[in-house]
Design a protein around this motif. Sequence first.
Motif, PDB file in Angstrom:
ATOM      1  N   SER A 172      15.424  -4.369 -10.337  1.00 15.19           N
ATOM      2  CA  SER A 172      15.064  -5.740 -10.718  1.00 15.19           C
ATOM      3  C   SER A 172      15.744  -6.761  -9.830  1.00 15.19           C
ATOM      4  O   SER A 172      15.149  -7.796  -9.480  1.00 15.19           O
ATOM      5  CB  SER A 172      15.435  -5.986 -12.185  1.00 15.19           C
ATOM      6  OG  SER A 172      14.809  -5.047 -13.025  1.00 15.19           O
TER       7      SER A 172
ATOM      8  N   VAL B 296      13.844  -6.900  -6.537  1.00 15.04           N
ATOM      9  CA  VAL B 296      12.564  -7.583  -6.732  1.00 15.04           C
ATOM     10  C   VAL B 296      12.776  -9.081  -6.887  1.00 15.04           C
ATOM     11  O   VAL B 296      12.033  -9.899  -6.321  1.00 15.04           O
ATOM     12  CB  VAL B 296      11.831  -7.003  -7.956  1.00 15.04           C
ATOM     13  CG1 VAL B 296      10.607  -7.846  -8.298  1.00 15.04           C
ATOM     14  CG2 VAL B 296      11.423  -5.559  -7.696  1.00 15.04           C
TER      15      VAL B 296
ATOM     16  N   TRP C  90       2.219   3.802 -13.912  1.00 19.54           N
ATOM     17  CA  TRP C  90       2.613   2.407 -14.073  1.00 19.54           C
ATOM     18  C   TRP C  90       3.403   1.900 -12.874  1.00 19.54           C
ATOM     19  O   TRP C  90       3.335   0.715 -12.514  1.00 19.54           O
ATOM     20  CB  TRP C  90       3.413   2.235 -15.354  1.00 19.54           C
ATOM     21  CG  TRP C  90       2.535   2.209 -16.577  1.00 19.54           C
ATOM     22  CD1 TRP C  90       2.422   3.162 -17.537  1.00 19.54           C
ATOM     23  CD2 TRP C  90       1.596   1.182 -16.918  1.00 19.54           C
ATOM     24  NE1 TRP C  90       1.484   2.798 -18.472  1.00 19.54           N
ATOM     25  CE2 TRP C  90       0.959   1.580 -18.125  1.00 19.54           C
ATOM     26  CE3 TRP C  90       1.219  -0.032 -16.336  1.00 19.54           C
ATOM     27  CZ2 TRP C  90      -0.017   0.816 -18.741  1.00 19.54           C
ATOM     28  CZ3 TRP C  90       0.247  -0.807 -16.958  1.00 19.54           C
ATOM     29  CH2 TRP C  90      -0.347  -0.384 -18.149  1.00 19.54           C
ATOM     30  N   THR C  91       4.153   2.793 -12.237  1.00 18.66           N
ATOM     31  CA  THR C  91       4.890   2.378 -11.031  1.00 18.66           C
ATOM     32  C   THR C  91       3.933   2.039  -9.907  1.00 18.66           C
ATOM     33  O   THR C  91       4.097   1.035  -9.204  1.00 18.66           O
ATOM     34  CB  THR C  91       5.839   3.502 -10.571  1.00 18.66           C
ATOM     35  OG1 THR C  91       6.744   3.793 -11.635  1.00 18.66           O
ATOM     36  CG2 THR C  91       6.621   3.070  -9.353  1.00 18.66           C
TER      37      THR C  91
ATOM     38  N   ILE D 268       0.886   1.006 -10.166  1.00 19.01           N
ATOM     39  CA  ILE D 268       0.236  -0.270 -10.502  1.00 19.01           C
ATOM     40  C   ILE D 268       1.185  -1.441 -10.251  1.00 19.01           C
ATOM     41  O   ILE D 268       0.803  -2.481  -9.704  1.00 19.01           O
ATOM     42  CB  ILE D 268      -0.232  -0.244 -11.965  1.00 19.01           C
ATOM     43  CG1 ILE D 268      -1.342   0.796 -12.142  1.00 19.01           C
ATOM     44  CG2 ILE D 268      -0.728  -1.623 -12.402  1.00 19.01           C
ATOM     45  CD1 ILE D 268      -1.710   1.085 -13.587  1.00 19.01           C
ATOM     46  N   GLY D 269       2.461  -1.278 -10.639  1.00 23.43           N
ATOM     47  CA  GLY D 269       3.429  -2.352 -10.439  1.00 23.43           C
ATOM     48  C   GLY D 269       3.684  -2.656  -8.982  1.00 23.43           C
ATOM     49  O   GLY D 269       3.755  -3.829  -8.574  1.00 23.43           O
ATOM     50  N   VAL D 270       3.815  -1.618  -8.142  1.00 23.14           N
ATOM     51  CA  VAL D 270       4.019  -1.825  -6.710  1.00 23.14           C
ATOM     52  C   VAL D 270       2.813  -2.526  -6.103  1.00 23.14           C
ATOM     53  O   VAL D 270       2.935  -3.433  -5.277  1.00 23.14           O
ATOM     54  CB  VAL D 270       4.289  -0.482  -6.004  1.00 23.14           C
ATOM     55  CG1 VAL D 270       4.250  -0.650  -4.490  1.00 23.14           C
ATOM     56  CG2 VAL D 270       5.643   0.066  -6.415  1.00 23.14           C
TER      57      VAL D 270
ATOM     58  N   ALA E 271       0.753  -4.583  -7.595  1.00 16.86           N
ATOM     59  CA  ALA E 271       0.762  -5.991  -8.005  1.00 16.86           C
ATOM     60  C   ALA E 271       1.787  -6.796  -7.214  1.00 16.86           C
ATOM     61  O   ALA E 271       1.516  -7.934  -6.788  1.00 16.86           O
ATOM     62  CB  ALA E 271       1.058  -6.085  -9.501  1.00 16.86           C
ATOM     63  N   LEU E 272       2.964  -6.228  -6.983  1.00 17.89           N
ATOM     64  CA  LEU E 272       3.994  -6.930  -6.218  1.00 17.89           C
ATOM     65  C   LEU E 272       3.567  -7.166  -4.781  1.00 17.89           C
ATOM     66  O   LEU E 272       3.791  -8.235  -4.217  1.00 17.89           O
ATOM     67  CB  LEU E 272       5.307  -6.147  -6.259  1.00 17.89           C
ATOM     68  CG  LEU E 272       6.137  -6.267  -7.542  1.00 17.89           C
ATOM     69  CD1 LEU E 272       7.291  -5.283  -7.520  1.00 17.89           C
ATOM     70  CD2 LEU E 272       6.665  -7.688  -7.702  1.00 17.89           C
TER      71      LEU E 272
ATOM     72  N   LEU F  16       8.437  -1.401  -1.136  1.00 18.19           N
ATOM     73  CA  LEU F  16       7.920  -2.757  -1.322  1.00 18.19           C
ATOM     74  C   LEU F  16       7.762  -3.484   0.009  1.00 18.19           C
ATOM     75  O   LEU F  16       6.769  -4.178   0.245  1.00 18.19           O
ATOM     76  CB  LEU F  16       8.844  -3.552  -2.243  1.00 18.19           C
ATOM     77  CG  LEU F  16       8.854  -3.153  -3.723  1.00 18.19           C
ATOM     78  CD1 LEU F  16       9.851  -4.005  -4.484  1.00 18.19           C
ATOM     79  CD2 LEU F  16       7.467  -3.280  -4.329  1.00 18.19           C
TER      80      LEU F  16
ATOM     81  N   ILE G 100      -4.138   1.225  -5.158  1.00 18.61           N
ATOM     82  CA  ILE G 100      -3.628   1.704  -6.462  1.00 18.61           C
ATOM     83  C   ILE G 100      -4.463   2.892  -6.947  1.00 18.61           C
ATOM     84  O   ILE G 100      -3.919   3.920  -7.380  1.00 18.61           O
ATOM     85  CB  ILE G 100      -3.658   0.562  -7.495  1.00 18.61           C
ATOM     86  CG1 ILE G 100      -2.570  -0.470  -7.169  1.00 18.61           C
ATOM     87  CG2 ILE G 100      -3.478   1.108  -8.906  1.00 18.61           C
ATOM     88  CD1 ILE G 100      -2.673  -1.743  -7.988  1.00 18.61           C
TER      89      ILE G 100
END
Length: 530
Positions: free
Chosen positions: A14, A17, A162-163, A165-167, A169-170, A354, A402
């Motif tokens: 976190s 990020v 979910w990881t 998807i999160g990457v 989105a970032l 990232l 994704i």
Amino acid sequence: MPGGHQTLALLLFSAFVAVTLAITTWASRKRRGSAEEFYAGGRLFSPMENGFAIAGDYMSAASFLGISGLIALFGYDGLLYSVGFLVAWLVVLFLVAELVRNCGRFTLADVVAARMSERPVRIAAGTSSVTVSVLYLVAQMVGAGSLVALLLGGSSEAAQAWTVIGVGALMVLYVSLGGMRATTWIQIVKAVLLMGGAIALTALVLVRFQGDFDQLLRTAAERSGHGDAFLAPGLKYGGDWTARFDFISLGLALVLGTAGLPHILSRFYTVPTARAARRSVVWSIGLIGGFYVMTIVLGFGAAAIVGPDAVRGSNAAGNTAVPLLALELGGGAASTGGTVLFAIVAAIAFATILAVVAGITLASSASVAHDLYASLRRRRTKPRSEVSVARVAAVGIGVVAIALGLLARDLNVAFLVGLAFAVAASANLPVLLYSLFWRSFTTRGAVCAVYGGLVPAMVLVVLSPVVSGSPESLFPAADFQYFPLQNPGLVSIPLGFFAGWLGTVTSAETPDEAKHAETEVRSLTGAGAA
């Protein structure tokens, strides 16, 4: 891993990020509507800054997680990836960097279209660049999923999904808001973190074996279950002719593919001059070379300290070898030291992913907007609207990446990147080299070179053991495998060069000598370069 230790690792995630989002917010306030600012960061970065950013862009999850995992599982044969990724930079330094900076503005298509009919060339080069970028993005998604799944519960498919998807989105957020300026600073921060983490782990591995590298290798060979064969060629790419040709095919793809990667080529436009581009490559070679030497120690260290069975038990493709090594070096899963070191390494690896996905997404969205969209509406397109299209394209590319990342989550990330390199070497490198060095090269030749490498490479991948026909395939229950090699480079790279030659010699087009002379002077001197 105990819940409190998971919390520590998640806090480090976190924190990174939050820092990167702060950088993105800062960068988004500077000349936001300018195409040059969005695509090239205003061309204001120094060679050292750009060298660190190139290293941060290039040292991906494939390098930190995938290569070390392959070495831990297959010993000597895993070294091919380290050697291939590093040697590739000599091709970039001597053949590509300075000339690309002088001839183009934002994308690969700028270089090729300088003396060709723009529209068909831009469409072809843009299509190829997006394809390569998406393949590369999939590898980063898989690496992120493996890493966080290990943190949150072993091989939890939900955590991986979910990881990913999160990457995704970032990465869309970074590119849409900050453009190249934010992406570059994120990559610089990531390069510093990655080099620091790799140096610390390498030092701890060597201290564990009292600085005796020979003892490290002997221990790794003993724990591998293969004995001396672990330290000799052939464990993964030995045996029958298929494995040997796969070895050659992979080597060609790794050495030649870097010079055709869109997100690497775009970095040369962020410096003010061609000389600065060349110096950037020198900086990056120093950083990347040192890093790949350390991946050898980390890979054999994981084999010796963690053991291939434990690595394979955590992730069949070996993507979690380095985090597991950090856990052991710090004192084990139940120790505070092991947890802290694991959390730091996991956060660095996540930062790596990232930063790389931001660079790739920016390059691919630039290809969509600057090449595909703008080639269809060039007379009516303004720079500001082109940037808007690039932001929308980043969202679409993120969705595709994704979806494919969720599909390919059980494959090794270094192997996935090898496929992206093969496509880049087959489709982008031939047209780039022909455009720079062949006076008689024509528009038909350029289009044929791109599609003549891209289509065979993609078709051969679909028909290979990667997609079907084996338990490790994407679709293990299906069998439409007709091409025996896992990497198509041995066939598709020569086809790309041949198609470019054939398209040129069969073309009725007369090359424009004046445009070629102008391009040659610009590429060698920088006169008239943007």
